[in-house]
Design a protein around this motif. Structure first.
Motif, PDB file in Angstrom:
ATOM      1  N   ALA A 303      30.116 -32.690 -51.316  1.00 12.83           N
ATOM      2  CA  ALA A 303      31.155 -31.670 -51.158  1.00 12.83           C
ATOM      3  C   ALA A 303      31.635 -31.681 -49.717  1.00 12.83           C
ATOM      4  O   ALA A 303      30.865 -31.991 -48.797  1.00 12.83           O
ATOM      5  N   ASP A 304      32.904 -31.350 -49.519  1.00 15.64           N
ATOM      6  CA  ASP A 304      33.466 -31.268 -48.173  1.00 15.64           C
ATOM      7  C   ASP A 304      33.184 -29.865 -47.659  1.00 15.64           C
ATOM      8  O   ASP A 304      33.802 -28.888 -48.096  1.00 15.64           O
ATOM      9  N   CYS A 305      32.251 -29.725 -46.721  1.00 17.54           N
ATOM     10  CA  CYS A 305      31.805 -28.392 -46.309  1.00 17.54           C
ATOM     11  C   CYS A 305      31.297 -28.397 -44.884  1.00 17.54           C
ATOM     12  O   CYS A 305      31.085 -29.440 -44.275  1.00 17.54           O
ATOM     13  N   ASP A 306      31.115 -27.185 -44.363  1.00 23.25           N
ATOM     14  CA  ASP A 306      30.441 -26.978 -43.079  1.00 23.25           C
ATOM     15  C   ASP A 306      28.968 -26.770 -43.393  1.00 23.25           C
ATOM     16  O   ASP A 306      28.581 -25.755 -43.971  1.00 23.25           O
ATOM     17  N   GLU A 307      28.157 -27.719 -43.015  1.00 23.60           N
ATOM     18  CA  GLU A 307      26.749 -27.695 -43.412  1.00 23.60           C
ATOM     19  C   GLU A 307      26.025 -26.452 -42.905  1.00 23.60           C
ATOM     20  O   GLU A 307      25.242 -25.837 -43.641  1.00 23.60           O
ATOM     21  N   ASP A 308      26.291 -26.045 -41.673  1.00 22.49           N
ATOM     22  CA  ASP A 308      25.587 -24.888 -41.106  1.00 22.49           C
ATOM     23  C   ASP A 308      25.977 -23.592 -41.821  1.00 22.49           C
ATOM     24  O   ASP A 308      25.111 -22.794 -42.199  1.00 22.49           O
TER      25      ASP A 308
END
Length: 410
Positions: A303-308
């Motif tokens: 998924a295209d996401c902000d991991e934090d």
């Protein structure tokens, strides 16, 4: 702020009333004046064109100036006031009823007033709204120039515009009703939001005050030498961490509201984020002796996401499950079509039907007294990832589900 609904309604009604007055003035003042000016322009153009024809003939020009006319040129009527025989014949045989009335009213006005050739006049009666002028007709049938009156009755068009009063009133009544309903709903939401914020700050201050009091109490105990420093340090650190998490959540929500929360998107395996979250809550799991069961897909779920930030959202949901479960928590991560579905189940008590629709609402306080800051923040983070989060009761517990768009969806 009290009585917000009434204030919104008063603003709406005042604004609509002013708009109604403006439109009413346009219909009853501006439009009649506009058509009166248009009639004057038509008459003036007609007089000037007749003069041009006369000059053309006197100068032996082959072709007169081209007639263009104006908006109301087709409504011009003529009267010959000084020719009694012609006047009587035309009045009885050639005029329709409206023209006969206009003939009488305009002649009566002329006989009672002094008028000048070429000047436009306005006569308003119960039967007509006349704009007329008197000029020398150089093309009279008798061969001699004679004073002639040309006029335009603009009453039909003025009467038509004024007939729109009823439609205007109905339209503004409907607008007022619709806007009042919207204003009431908006005012109710604002009042509820303010009440919720008030409850939120009360609960937040209480939650901040609790760890501060614990820290202060243990610090004073250490200072007085009545509490073991090592034991006190553990409690102080735990309460400090609790207060830090609360402050960070408040700051994150503030950043989201101010559109200052910057997300660093990257293609990431959602399963790896969940594994990191599980390692972060491992201490709580062991302390409460809770069993966590996993049901992850064997293949990567990208998924295209902000991991934090997405990790913070997952952690909040998992911690919430650990807090309310009895003995076990089940976490699944699977692909459902073009979406990734992450479900977190806990075998705790069901959420009440009253609280369930509001558990992601900011500032909402449930029956257990928690402010729900973590879940509100989770909902905002998922929304920023164009995903969705929901919660529902099952036969044996509660399920939280987060849906995200898969990167490698076909």
């Amino acid at each position: 702020m009290k009585h917000i609904k009434l204030r919104i309604l008063s603003v709406i009604w005042s604004a609509i009333f002013l708009l109604f007055v403006v439109f009413d003035l346009i219909l009853h003042v501006s439009l009649p004046l506009y058509f009166e000016n248009q009639a004057r322009s038509a008459l003036e153009y007609e007089v000037n064109y007749i003069k041009e024809l006369k000059n053309s003939d006197s100068n032996n020009k082959d072709e007169p100036a081209e007639y263009a006319g104006t908006y109301l040129s087709g409504e011009i009527n003529f009267i010959i006031p000084d020719n009694a025989d012609f006047r009587e014949e035309e009045k009885n045989n050639g005029y329709n009823s409206a023209q006969k009335i206009a003939y009488t009213e305009i002649i009566d006005f002329i006989e009672q007033s002094h008028i000048e050739l070429g000047k436009c006049y306005t006569v308003k009666t119960d039967n007509g709204y006349y704009v007329f002028t008197e000029y020398e007709d150089v093309f009279a049938l008798s061969g001699e120039s004679s004073p002639t009156i040309m006029y335009i009755n603009i009453q039909p068009v003025v009467r038509y515009t004024r007939s729109l009063d009823l439609l205007l009133g109905i339209a503004f009544f409907c607008i007022t009703a619709v806007m009042s309903v919207i204003g009431l709903k908006l005012g109710k939401k604002i009042e509820e939001s303010q009440a919720a914020q008030s409850r939120f700050f009360q609960n937040s201050s209480h939650e901040l005050k609790t760890p501060l009091m614990a820290i202060q109490g243990y610090a004073e105990g250490i200072q007085a030498g009545v509490i073991d420093p090592a034991q006190s340090a553990t409690v102080i650190l735990e309460e400090s961490d609790r207060m830090t998490r609360l402050v960070e959540e408040l700051l994150s929500i503030s950043k989201i509201d101010a559109h200052r929360l910057v997300l660093n998107f990257a293609v990431t395996d959602v399963r790896e984020i969940l594994y990191d979250c599980l390692r972060a809550v491992e201490g709580v799991q062991k302390e409460k002796n809770i069993k966590i069961m996993l049901g992850f897909s064997n293949s990567p779920i990208l998924a295209d996401c902000d991991e934090d930030q997405l990790g913070r959202a997952f952690t909040n949901v998992i911690v919430n499950a650990l807090r309310h479960c009895k003995s076990k928590v089940m976490i699944s991560c699977k692909r459902r079509g073009k979406y990734c579905s992450v479900k977190v189940f806990n075998d705790g008590a069901n959420i009440s039907s009253k609280d369930l629709p509001h558990i992601f609402d900011r500032f909402y306080t449930g029956k257990n007294g928690n402010t729900g800051i973590g879940l509100a923040l989770t909902s905002e983070i998922v929304r920023l990832h164009s995903g969705s989060i929901s919660a529902y009761n099952s036969a044996t517990g509660v399920v939280f589900e987060i849906k995200l768009l898969c990167r490698n969806a076909n």
